[in-house]
Design a protein around this motif. Structure first.
Motif, PDB file in Angstrom:
ATOM      1  N   ASN A 355      50.812 123.824  15.060  1.00  0.00           N
ATOM      2  CA  ASN A 355      50.635 125.572  14.951  1.00  0.00           C
ATOM      3  C   ASN A 355      49.369 126.035  14.283  1.00  0.00           C
ATOM      4  O   ASN A 355      49.740 126.738  13.292  1.00  0.00           O
ATOM      5  N   ASP A 356      48.242 125.482  14.698  1.00  0.00           N
ATOM      6  CA  ASP A 356      46.983 125.828  13.962  1.00  0.00           C
ATOM      7  C   ASP A 356      46.412 127.224  14.178  1.00  0.00           C
ATOM      8  O   ASP A 356      45.409 127.393  13.644  1.00  0.00           O
ATOM      9  N   GLU A 357      47.293 127.837  15.108  1.00  0.00           N
ATOM     10  CA  GLU A 357      46.634 129.195  15.701  1.00  0.00           C
ATOM     11  C   GLU A 357      47.638 130.203  14.901  1.00  0.00           C
ATOM     12  O   GLU A 357      47.306 131.607  14.856  1.00  0.00           O
ATOM     13  N   ASN A 358      48.593 129.692  13.964  1.00  0.00           N
ATOM     14  CA  ASN A 358      49.649 130.546  13.266  1.00  0.00           C
ATOM     15  C   ASN A 358      50.301 131.571  14.228  1.00  0.00           C
ATOM     16  O   ASN A 358      50.254 132.775  14.234  1.00  0.00           O
ATOM     17  N   VAL A 387      62.488 120.865  17.444  1.00  0.00           N
ATOM     18  CA  VAL A 387      61.188 120.855  17.045  1.00  0.00           C
ATOM     19  C   VAL A 387      59.953 121.567  18.061  1.00  0.00           C
ATOM     20  O   VAL A 387      60.077 121.414  19.245  1.00  0.00           O
ATOM     21  N   LEU A 388      59.330 122.390  17.603  1.00  0.00           N
ATOM     22  CA  LEU A 388      58.343 123.440  18.409  1.00  0.00           C
ATOM     23  C   LEU A 388      57.023 122.976  18.282  1.00  0.00           C
ATOM     24  O   LEU A 388      56.324 122.606  17.080  1.00  0.00           O
ATOM     25  N   CYS A 389      56.589 122.406  19.352  1.00  0.00           N
ATOM     26  CA  CYS A 389      55.108 122.058  19.437  1.00  0.00           C
ATOM     27  C   CYS A 389      54.314 122.804  19.992  1.00  0.00           C
ATOM     28  O   CYS A 389      54.310 123.330  21.143  1.00  0.00           O
ATOM     29  N   TRP A 390      53.312 123.470  19.329  1.00  0.00           N
ATOM     30  CA  TRP A 390      52.544 124.251  19.604  1.00  0.00           C
ATOM     31  C   TRP A 390      51.360 124.064  20.090  1.00  0.00           C
ATOM     32  O   TRP A 390      50.410 125.013  20.869  1.00  0.00           O
ATOM     33  N   ARG A 391      50.638 122.823  20.132  1.00  0.00           N
ATOM     34  CA  ARG A 391      49.361 122.554  20.514  1.00  0.00           C
ATOM     35  C   ARG A 391      48.815 123.146  21.786  1.00  0.00           C
ATOM     36  O   ARG A 391      49.702 122.735  22.928  1.00  0.00           O
ATOM     37  N   ARG A 392      47.773 123.568  21.811  1.00  0.00           N
ATOM     38  CA  ARG A 392      47.110 124.063  23.224  1.00  0.00           C
ATOM     39  C   ARG A 392      45.785 123.939  23.155  1.00  0.00           C
ATOM     40  O   ARG A 392      45.074 123.949  22.132  1.00  0.00           O
ATOM     41  N   TYR A 393      44.819 124.056  24.337  1.00  0.00           N
ATOM     42  CA  TYR A 393      43.431 124.166  24.412  1.00  0.00           C
ATOM     43  C   TYR A 393      42.760 125.352  23.788  1.00  0.00           C
ATOM     44  O   TYR A 393      43.592 126.450  23.397  1.00  0.00           O
ATOM     45  N   PHE A 396      35.826 125.251  21.662  1.00  0.00           N
ATOM     46  CA  PHE A 396      34.992 124.868  20.319  1.00  0.00           C
ATOM     47  C   PHE A 396      35.913 124.433  19.447  1.00  0.00           C
ATOM     48  O   PHE A 396      35.665 123.934  18.549  1.00  0.00           O
ATOM     49  N   LYS A 397      36.966 123.597  20.070  1.00  0.00           N
ATOM     50  CA  LYS A 397      37.899 122.952  19.048  1.00  0.00           C
ATOM     51  C   LYS A 397      37.952 121.288  19.234  1.00  0.00           C
ATOM     52  O   LYS A 397      37.894 120.625  18.240  1.00  0.00           O
ATOM     53  N   GLY A 398      37.723 120.882  20.516  1.00  0.00           N
ATOM     54  CA  GLY A 398      37.399 119.531  20.740  1.00  0.00           C
ATOM     55  C   GLY A 398      38.510 118.605  20.565  1.00  0.00           C
ATOM     56  O   GLY A 398      38.454 117.512  20.619  1.00  0.00           O
ATOM     57  N   LYS A 399      39.801 119.256  20.465  1.00  0.00           N
ATOM     58  CA  LYS A 399      40.712 118.239  20.413  1.00  0.00           C
ATOM     59  C   LYS A 399      42.097 118.860  21.042  1.00  0.00           C
ATOM     60  O   LYS A 399      42.191 120.271  21.068  1.00  0.00           O
ATOM     61  N   ILE A 400      42.981 118.168  21.684  1.00  0.00           N
ATOM     62  CA  ILE A 400      44.220 118.537  22.221  1.00  0.00           C
ATOM     63  C   ILE A 400      45.326 117.893  21.743  1.00  0.00           C
ATOM     64  O   ILE A 400      46.600 118.394  21.803  1.00  0.00           O
ATOM     65  N   ALA A 401      45.349 116.782  21.193  1.00  0.00           N
ATOM     66  CA  ALA A 401      46.539 116.089  20.660  1.00  0.00           C
ATOM     67  C   ALA A 401      46.899 116.358  19.390  1.00  0.00           C
ATOM     68  O   ALA A 401      46.277 117.206  18.415  1.00  0.00           O
ATOM     69  N   LEU A 402      48.272 115.925  18.839  1.00  0.00           N
ATOM     70  CA  LEU A 402      48.838 116.116  17.492  1.00  0.00           C
ATOM     71  C   LEU A 402      48.029 115.400  16.574  1.00  0.00           C
ATOM     72  O   LEU A 402      47.593 114.048  16.971  1.00  0.00           O
ATOM     73  N   ASP A 403      47.758 115.683  15.258  1.00  0.00           N
ATOM     74  CA  ASP A 403      47.094 114.947  14.315  1.00  0.00           C
ATOM     75  C   ASP A 403      48.315 113.874  13.775  1.00  0.00           C
ATOM     76  O   ASP A 403      49.359 114.056  14.118  1.00  0.00           O
ATOM     77  N   PRO A 404      47.727 112.738  13.215  1.00  0.00           N
ATOM     78  CA  PRO A 404      48.580 111.870  12.643  1.00  0.00           C
ATOM     79  C   PRO A 404      49.962 112.321  11.808  1.00  0.00           C
ATOM     80  O   PRO A 404      50.782 111.900  11.722  1.00  0.00           O
ATOM     81  N   ALA A 405      49.174 113.330  10.780  1.00  0.00           N
ATOM     82  CA  ALA A 405      50.426 113.899   9.823  1.00  0.00           C
ATOM     83  C   ALA A 405      51.438 114.633  10.637  1.00  0.00           C
ATOM     84  O   ALA A 405      52.590 114.686  10.334  1.00  0.00           O
ATOM     85  N   GLU A 406      50.980 115.355  11.818  1.00  0.00           N
ATOM     86  CA  GLU A 406      51.848 116.268  12.630  1.00  0.00           C
ATOM     87  C   GLU A 406      52.787 115.299  13.206  1.00  0.00           C
ATOM     88  O   GLU A 406      54.120 115.693  13.364  1.00  0.00           O
ATOM     89  N   ILE A 407      52.278 114.210  13.858  1.00  0.00           N
ATOM     90  CA  ILE A 407      53.006 113.268  14.647  1.00  0.00           C
ATOM     91  C   ILE A 407      54.299 112.639  13.546  1.00  0.00           C
ATOM     92  O   ILE A 407      55.466 112.530  13.750  1.00  0.00           O
ATOM     93  N   ALA A 408      53.939 112.248  12.477  1.00  0.00           N
ATOM     94  CA  ALA A 408      54.631 111.685  11.449  1.00  0.00           C
ATOM     95  C   ALA A 408      55.804 112.632  10.960  1.00  0.00           C
ATOM     96  O   ALA A 408      56.744 112.435  10.932  1.00  0.00           O
ATOM     97  N   ARG A 409      55.462 113.913  10.663  1.00  0.00           N
ATOM     98  CA  ARG A 409      56.348 114.999  10.271  1.00  0.00           C
ATOM     99  C   ARG A 409      57.231 115.215  11.329  1.00  0.00           C
ATOM    100  O   ARG A 409      58.482 115.343  11.334  1.00  0.00           O
ATOM    101  N   GLY A 410      56.914 115.328  12.663  1.00  0.00           N
ATOM    102  CA  GLY A 410      57.890 115.645  13.793  1.00  0.00           C
ATOM    103  C   GLY A 410      58.792 114.250  14.032  1.00  0.00           C
ATOM    104  O   GLY A 410      60.016 114.508  14.128  1.00  0.00           O
TER     105      GLY A 410
END
Length: 471
Positions: A355-358, A387-393, A396-410
């Protein structure tokens, strides 16, 4: 044709100086593309720009792909195209186009840069994703056709994009130059299919900043005479308006030279340069083919005439409350794996990732509470886990996948709760990274879709959607 009319600058509310926009309007640019703002701000600006322009008509556009709510905080976010692909319902696609057109027109925006015809066939693609109707070219064609008809019914112009297809790449053209590795044979049976099917209905075609070596080894599609004049206009027989993707995107390099190349390749509109005043000055210093200028003028005249065929509704009429998104959500939600339910009196722990867009999960949580479920505080033990997974396009962001830390937390949270559910609120491929035993796909973080997910968990309806992609 007056050269300045070729250029359609962008306007970012809160960033662009209004006096600069008014100056550009007085110089006779052909239109503007708007980003952000409130309903009142958009309506006031469109009126001011038209009053300032010496032209009989200017075209005002916006990227309202998921309705005005993608850009305006006081408008509803409509279902994503991928949600409509999961619902596989042409009536919903038509209704989305109709609502978008009516709301846009009521604020003075007469050209919607949609629908996206790119295929959702590359999991790593950071910029298409839920903007696409799906991976199947025929599904995309059917739903996009219905959306276009809805736009037309509401009186708005369309633009099919991003020719010749932005799906098969893992690069965001806002940031760098994407390469589409597809062969000519693959392009003919996949990427180009929706475009060929819908060209007769296209008010305009937006050409992407894409290197497609099978079609042109040297030039980006948006700058390529082989692709614009050769493929689009000659081989496919398209006779309408050609517009570049935003020239401020970083795939292009030198903006002025890129704009000149695009014009010479056959584009009729040079969209959203980073430095519009500099581009206007440059275009007056270089030789421009009169035949191409005349054609650009004819195309823009034609768009202006069509934009005024259907009168705009009042803002109050266009924005009256509706249940469209709720109906769409119930048909779009898709469940994979064992079904998990929540009952009154049970407790649930909620963990959020990506949820990097808050974005707010309040609509989901409030709907659960209204159903008699207690949402415990972070770290407290509960009966079940969501678990709510928010990641979306995001441009100017250049990524769509979860970060390793987010994966580990989930994954850590999922292991602690045998009774769990992952809700993918946008990017469906991000869910695969967490390997949950049960996943509910909404394809949209819109409040209506969050509430529908909660009601689904509470047993109020059974999800009817099917994945329009291959995980």
């Amino acid at each position: 044709m007056k050269i300045n009319r070729l250029v359609h600058p962008g306007f970012w509310f809160g960033k662009t100086a209004p006096e600069d926009a008014l100056k550009l309007a007085r110089l006779g640019v052909g239109g503007f593309c708007l980003y952000g703002g409130t309903r009142q701000q958009v309506a006031e600006l469109t009126h001011s720009l038209r009053e300032a322009s010496p032209l009989k008509k200017i075209l005002i556009s916006a990227d309202y792909e998921d309705g005005l709510g993608r850009w305006l905080p006081d408008a509803e976010l409509l279902p994503s195209n991928l949600a409509l692909g999961a619902a596989n319902d042409e009536n919903l696609a038509f209704e989305k186009g109709l609502l978008t057109a009516r709301q846009a027109k009521s604020l003075g925006v007469d050209w919607v840069f949609a629908p996206v015809l790119d295929l959702a066939d590359c999991p790593q693609n950071p910029i298409v994703n839920t903007r696409s109707f799906g991976a199947d070219p025929q599904l995309v064609s059917r739903l996009a056709r219905a959306f276009i008809k809805g736009l037309a019914k509401g009186g708005a112009l369309n633009s099919i994009k991003h020719f010749p297809g932005h799906g098969n790449t893992s690069t965001d053209s806002h940031m760098a130059m994407p390469t589409v590795p597809s062969s000519v044979a693959h392009l003919q049976t996949h990427e180009l299919v929706p475009f060929k099917n819908l060209l007769p209905l296209a008010d305009s075609v937006m050409v992407g900043h894409l290197l497609v070596p099978a079609l042109d080894e040297e030039s980006l599609a948006s700058l390529s005479a082989k692709i614009i004049s050769g493929l689009l206009k000659t081989k496919l027989g398209y006779k309408g308006c050609v517009v570049t993707d935003a020239l401020c995107m970083k795939a292009l390099g030198d903006e002025k030279q890129a704009a000149l190349a695009a014009f010479r390749a056959g584009a009729h509109i040079l969209l959203v340069p980073e430095n519009p005043f500099e581009l206007l000055e440059f275009l007056h210093q270089v030789p421009l083919n009169k035949t191409l200028l005349d054609e650009a003028e004819r195309q823009q005249d034609s768009l202006c005439e069509r934009a005024d065929i259907i009168p705009a509704l009042t803002e109050e009429e266009a924005f009256q409350p509706m249940a469209f998104a709720t109906r769409a959500a119930q048909k779009a939600l898709t469940w994979l794996g064992p079904k998990m339910s929540l009952k009154p009196g049970q407790t649930v722990q909620i963990v959020e990732v990506g949820n990097d867009e808050n974005l707010s999960s309040a609509p989901f949580i409030n709907a659960l509470r209204q159903g008699g479920v207690t949402v415990v505080n972070p770290g407290e033990r509960a009966d079940k886990l969501v678990v709510l997974c928010w990641r979306r396009y995001q441009a100017f962001k250049g990524k769509i996948a979860l970060d390793p830390a987010e994966i580990a937390r989930g994954k850590t949270a999922l292991k602690q709760y045998p009774a769990h559910l992952l809700i993918a609120l946008a990017n469906p491929w991000a869910a695969k990274q967490l390997n949950a035993s049960s996943t509910l796909f909404t394809f949209s973080p819109a409040p209506s879709f969050q509430r529908a997910a909660a009601e689904c968990l509470l047993g109020k309806f059974f999800p009817q959607g099917h994945l329009p992609i291959i995980l």
